[in-house]
Design a protein around this motif. Sequence first.
Motif, PDB file in Angstrom:
ATOM      1  N   GLY A  70      45.798 113.934  75.926  1.00 52.77           N
ATOM      2  CA  GLY A  70      45.349 112.827  75.064  1.00 52.77           C
ATOM      3  C   GLY A  70      46.224 112.712  73.823  1.00 52.77           C
ATOM      4  N   ASN A  71      45.953 111.680  73.025  1.00 54.32           N
ATOM      5  CA  ASN A  71      46.691 111.496  71.771  1.00 54.32           C
ATOM      6  C   ASN A  71      45.992 112.288  70.663  1.00 54.32           C
ATOM      7  N   ALA A  72      46.010 113.620  70.793  1.00 57.42           N
ATOM      8  CA  ALA A  72      45.286 114.452  69.818  1.00 57.42           C
ATOM      9  C   ALA A  72      46.091 114.593  68.531  1.00 57.42           C
ATOM     10  N   VAL A  84      51.824 112.223  76.014  1.00 62.36           N
ATOM     11  CA  VAL A  84      52.128 111.456  77.230  1.00 62.36           C
ATOM     12  C   VAL A  84      52.359 110.018  76.797  1.00 62.36           C
ATOM     13  N   SER A  85      53.522 109.506  77.055  1.00 67.44           N
ATOM     14  CA  SER A  85      53.778 108.114  76.679  1.00 67.44           C
ATOM     15  C   SER A  85      54.180 107.295  77.891  1.00 67.44           C
ATOM     16  N   GLY A  86      53.781 106.036  77.831  1.00 67.70           N
ATOM     17  CA  GLY A  86      54.186 105.108  78.892  1.00 67.70           C
ATOM     18  C   GLY A  86      53.063 104.239  79.375  1.00 67.70           C
ATOM     19  N   GLY A  87      51.884 104.449  78.789  1.00 69.49           N
ATOM     20  CA  GLY A  87      50.745 103.620  79.190  1.00 69.49           C
ATOM     21  C   GLY A  87      50.354 103.877  80.631  1.00 69.49           C
ATOM     22  N   GLU A  88      49.532 102.978  81.152  1.00 70.32           N
ATOM     23  CA  GLU A  88      48.991 103.114  82.517  1.00 70.32           C
ATOM     24  C   GLU A  88      50.114 103.187  83.556  1.00 70.32           C
ATOM     25  N   VAL A  98      55.278 115.561  67.943  1.00 70.15           N
ATOM     26  CA  VAL A  98      56.387 114.681  68.348  1.00 70.15           C
ATOM     27  C   VAL A  98      55.845 113.369  68.926  1.00 70.15           C
ATOM     28  N   LYS A  99      54.737 113.447  69.677  1.00 72.49           N
ATOM     29  CA  LYS A  99      54.133 112.203  70.207  1.00 72.49           C
ATOM     30  C   LYS A  99      53.611 111.334  69.057  1.00 72.49           C
ATOM     31  N   MET A 100      53.055 111.983  68.045  1.00 71.80           N
ATOM     32  CA  MET A 100      52.566 111.226  66.881  1.00 71.80           C
ATOM     33  C   MET A 100      53.721 110.455  66.232  1.00 71.80           C
ATOM     34  N   VAL A 101      54.852 111.143  66.038  1.00 70.22           N
ATOM     35  CA  VAL A 101      55.993 110.467  65.408  1.00 70.22           C
ATOM     36  C   VAL A 101      56.538 109.373  66.340  1.00 70.22           C
ATOM     37  N   HIS A 102      56.529 109.648  67.639  1.00 75.30           N
ATOM     38  CA  HIS A 102      56.912 108.607  68.607  1.00 75.30           C
ATOM     39  C   HIS A 102      56.094 107.340  68.338  1.00 75.30           C
ATOM     40  N   ASN A 103      54.799 107.515  68.165  1.00 76.66           N
ATOM     41  CA  ASN A 103      53.943 106.350  67.944  1.00 76.66           C
ATOM     42  C   ASN A 103      54.230 105.682  66.598  1.00 76.66           C
ATOM     43  N   GLY A 104      54.544 106.496  65.582  1.00 72.79           N
ATOM     44  CA  GLY A 104      54.911 105.916  64.283  1.00 72.79           C
ATOM     45  C   GLY A 104      56.152 105.047  64.433  1.00 72.79           C
ATOM     46  N   ILE A 105      57.132 105.544  65.164  1.00 69.10           N
ATOM     47  CA  ILE A 105      58.356 104.759  65.400  1.00 69.10           C
ATOM     48  C   ILE A 105      58.006 103.502  66.208  1.00 69.10           C
ATOM     49  N   GLU A 106      57.093 103.670  67.157  1.00 70.90           N
ATOM     50  CA  GLU A 106      56.633 102.525  67.963  1.00 70.90           C
ATOM     51  C   GLU A 106      56.059 101.426  67.046  1.00 70.90           C
ATOM     52  N   TYR A 107      55.254 101.828  66.069  1.00 67.49           N
ATOM     53  CA  TYR A 107      54.693 100.861  65.119  1.00 67.49           C
ATOM     54  C   TYR A 107      55.822 100.142  64.376  1.00 67.49           C
ATOM     55  N   ALA A 108      56.824 100.915  63.913  1.00 67.29           N
ATOM     56  CA  ALA A 108      57.924 100.316  63.142  1.00 67.29           C
ATOM     57  C   ALA A 108      58.723  99.355  64.018  1.00 67.29           C
ATOM     58  N   GLY A 168      45.465  95.540  65.784  1.00 73.50           N
ATOM     59  CA  GLY A 168      44.639  96.741  65.856  1.00 73.50           C
ATOM     60  C   GLY A 168      45.478  97.997  65.719  1.00 73.50           C
ATOM     61  N   ALA A 169      44.807  99.107  65.591  1.00 73.83           N
ATOM     62  CA  ALA A 169      45.503 100.398  65.497  1.00 73.83           C
ATOM     63  C   ALA A 169      44.495 101.488  65.811  1.00 73.83           C
ATOM     64  N   LYS A 170      44.930 102.436  66.644  1.00 74.61           N
ATOM     65  CA  LYS A 170      44.001 103.524  66.984  1.00 74.61           C
ATOM     66  C   LYS A 170      44.184 104.732  66.088  1.00 74.61           C
ATOM     67  N   GLY A 171      45.229 104.752  65.275  1.00 73.53           N
ATOM     68  CA  GLY A 171      45.304 105.836  64.283  1.00 73.53           C
ATOM     69  C   GLY A 171      46.570 106.657  64.257  1.00 73.53           C
ATOM     70  N   ALA A 222      51.218  96.738  57.358  1.00 70.23           N
ATOM     71  CA  ALA A 222      51.256  95.327  57.791  1.00 70.23           C
ATOM     72  C   ALA A 222      50.109  95.059  58.763  1.00 70.23           C
ATOM     73  N   ARG A 223      49.804  96.052  59.622  1.00 71.18           N
ATOM     74  CA  ARG A 223      48.663  95.875  60.528  1.00 71.18           C
ATOM     75  C   ARG A 223      47.368  95.833  59.711  1.00 71.18           C
ATOM     76  N   SER A 224      47.274  96.706  58.699  1.00 74.16           N
ATOM     77  CA  SER A 224      46.052  96.726  57.875  1.00 74.16           C
ATOM     78  C   SER A 224      45.880  95.387  57.172  1.00 74.16           C
ATOM     79  N   CYS A 242      58.717 106.105  78.188  1.00 70.00           N
ATOM     80  CA  CYS A 242      57.854 105.878  77.025  1.00 70.00           C
ATOM     81  C   CYS A 242      58.005 104.471  76.453  1.00 70.00           C
ATOM     82  N   ILE A 243      57.129 104.164  75.514  1.00 67.95           N
ATOM     83  CA  ILE A 243      57.083 102.805  74.950  1.00 67.95           C
ATOM     84  C   ILE A 243      58.331 102.506  74.109  1.00 67.95           C
ATOM     85  N   ILE A 244      58.905 103.508  73.468  1.00 64.99           N
ATOM     86  CA  ILE A 244      60.084 103.223  72.626  1.00 64.99           C
ATOM     87  C   ILE A 244      61.385 103.474  73.383  1.00 64.99           C
TER      88      ILE A 244
HETATM   89  C1  6PG Z   1      52.304 105.355  74.444  1.00 63.00           C
HETATM   90  C2  6PG Z   1      51.517 104.578  73.438  1.00 63.00           C
HETATM   91  C3  6PG Z   1      50.075 104.878  73.584  1.00 63.00           C
HETATM   92  C4  6PG Z   1      49.193 103.817  72.992  1.00 63.00           C
HETATM   93  C5  6PG Z   1      49.144 103.840  71.514  1.00 63.00           C
HETATM   94  C6  6PG Z   1      48.647 102.528  70.978  1.00 63.00           C
HETATM   95  O1  6PG Z   1      53.185 106.049  74.015  1.00 63.00           O
HETATM   96  O2  6PG Z   1      52.011 105.239  75.631  1.00 63.00           O
HETATM   97  O3  6PG Z   1      51.938 104.902  72.161  1.00 63.00           O
HETATM   98  O4  6PG Z   1      49.868 106.167  73.107  1.00 63.00           O
HETATM   99  O5  6PG Z   1      49.646 102.581  73.420  1.00 63.00           O
HETATM  100  O6  6PG Z   1      48.274 104.842  71.145  1.00 63.00           O
HETATM  101  O7  6PG Z   1      48.387 102.734  69.682  1.00 63.00           O
HETATM  102  P1  6PG Z   1      47.670 101.687  68.770  1.00 63.00           P
HETATM  103  O8  6PG Z   1      46.419 101.253  69.491  1.00 63.00           O
HETATM  104  O9  6PG Z   1      47.411 102.447  67.539  1.00 63.00           O
HETATM  105  O10 6PG Z   1      48.634 100.554  68.626  1.00 63.00           O
END
Ligand code: 6PG
Length: 467
Positions: free
Chosen positions: A89-91, A115-119, A169-179, A246-249, A274-276, A352-354
């Motif tokens: 999970g995204n712990a 784990v990155s890459g969605g479904e 590292v997954k957390m930072v991946h997601n931060g970069i994804e946001y940017a 939206g944002a999950k955190g 910007a999302r906030s 992965c997403i990025i």
């Molecule tokens: C991934 C994504 C995945 C999820 C994000 C979405 O790498 O597969 O990052 O973990 O899409 O958690 O995050 P938000 O809902 O915060 O945009």
Amino acid sequence: MGSNLARNLASREGNTVAVYNRSRAKTDELLAAHPEAGFVPSFTYEEFAASLSVPRTAVIMVKAGAGTDAVIDELLTVFEPGDIIVDGGNALFTDTIRREKAVRSTGINFVGMGVSGGEEGALLGPSLMPGGSDEAWVTLGPILTSIAAVAEGEPCVTHVGHDGAGHFVKMVHNGIEYADMQLIAEAYDLIRRGTGKTPAEIADVFAQWNDGELDSYLIEITAEVLRQQDAATGTPLVDVIVDQAGAKGTGGWTVQTAIDLGVPVSGIAEAVFARSLSSHPEQRAVASDLPGPADELQVDGVDAFIEDVRLALFASKIVAYSQGFDEIRAGAAQYGWSIDLGAVAKIWRGGCIIRAQFLNRISDAYAEQPDLQVLLTAPYFVSALERAQDAWRRIVATAAAAGIPSPAFSSSLAYYDGLRADRLPAALIQGQRDFFGAHTYRRIDREGTFHTLWSGDRSEVAAEDTH
Ligand code: 6PG
């Protein structure tokens, strides 16, 4: 996502996968929908443990939080020393550090894995970022390698580091994804407002960009989203989606952690904020009559403007990745992880997403200079920034003059200029701090710490730096 990961595992030669869900109906559904997977169903934790070969490996795929602890507690009652529990999970990485420590005391291995890459990634090949012990990696390595995405012939998985390193590292991946996403959104907004192109026409621009140095999954899907027409209204889908992101955190965690580590991840922070901002309709409603500039954006040379936006996007993206890798470097130092930054760049090239071509340049940079302090000072990035900087400045200035918000573009440029400055006005801040709080300062010409007697004769005295 869990069922797709299980299907991916089951599809690999030699793997038999046992599945458990607290809802019996869900397990039955999965078996009925995917007979080809040959899943072994289990309806109690005892059955689940009994069906696994030793050392047992369980991958938990539940929403991060208390549910993860509950499943771990159950598994601990049926697992034995040497077995492995993986949390996919995204712990939050500090939870993973805590869990790893607690589970380790039982002799069982606990691995927090990003784990990155969605479904789709889970099914076809995700990017995997496992932490945990070396002992667990011996067993897990071949299994994870068999299901991970492959980029340029290399599997997108590496043992990132101990305990919480994978989730960090997954957390930072997601931060970069946001940017990355925010930068793309700003580019779209500028092009739309500057050129009057339709979303479908802008989709063509992104599709074209995807053939060059911006080649990436997020640019590719942006073109798809912009091209989509809404069946109900016959207008572009993007125009009927509520403009509140939206944002999950995980993006917020990246920024909070960066603040704790003292790492300026300003591009990522602007993306989170910007999302906030977008998600406060009540504030936006009361502010909507605030004055803006007299003139709207008027672009004369459309092609040149779009090229400027592309370069601004590329330069800002370099900043976002540089800041993200800076945070990983600082996190590794703080938590005692030995993280190979080049290997992290490599496992993000696929699945992965990025994922992006650009990550090859990052892994090259760390291969050439493993102790690189600031990623954007690597030769490839220096020349890319040199090429982009005039356009970047024009775009930030144009956006500001036209009243078009471009927080990630402009903060990235400010970071770049701050980083390269010979002198910063931080000297004045030190003077102010010393004035009101005797916080002291250091001098450029002498060792030591000093204080000016501001309320006395304003002479300078040597001081102990106690503030
Ligand atoms: C991934 C994504 C995945 C999820 C994000 C979405 O790498 O597969 O990052 O973990 O899409 O958690 O995050 P938000 O809902 O915060 O945009």
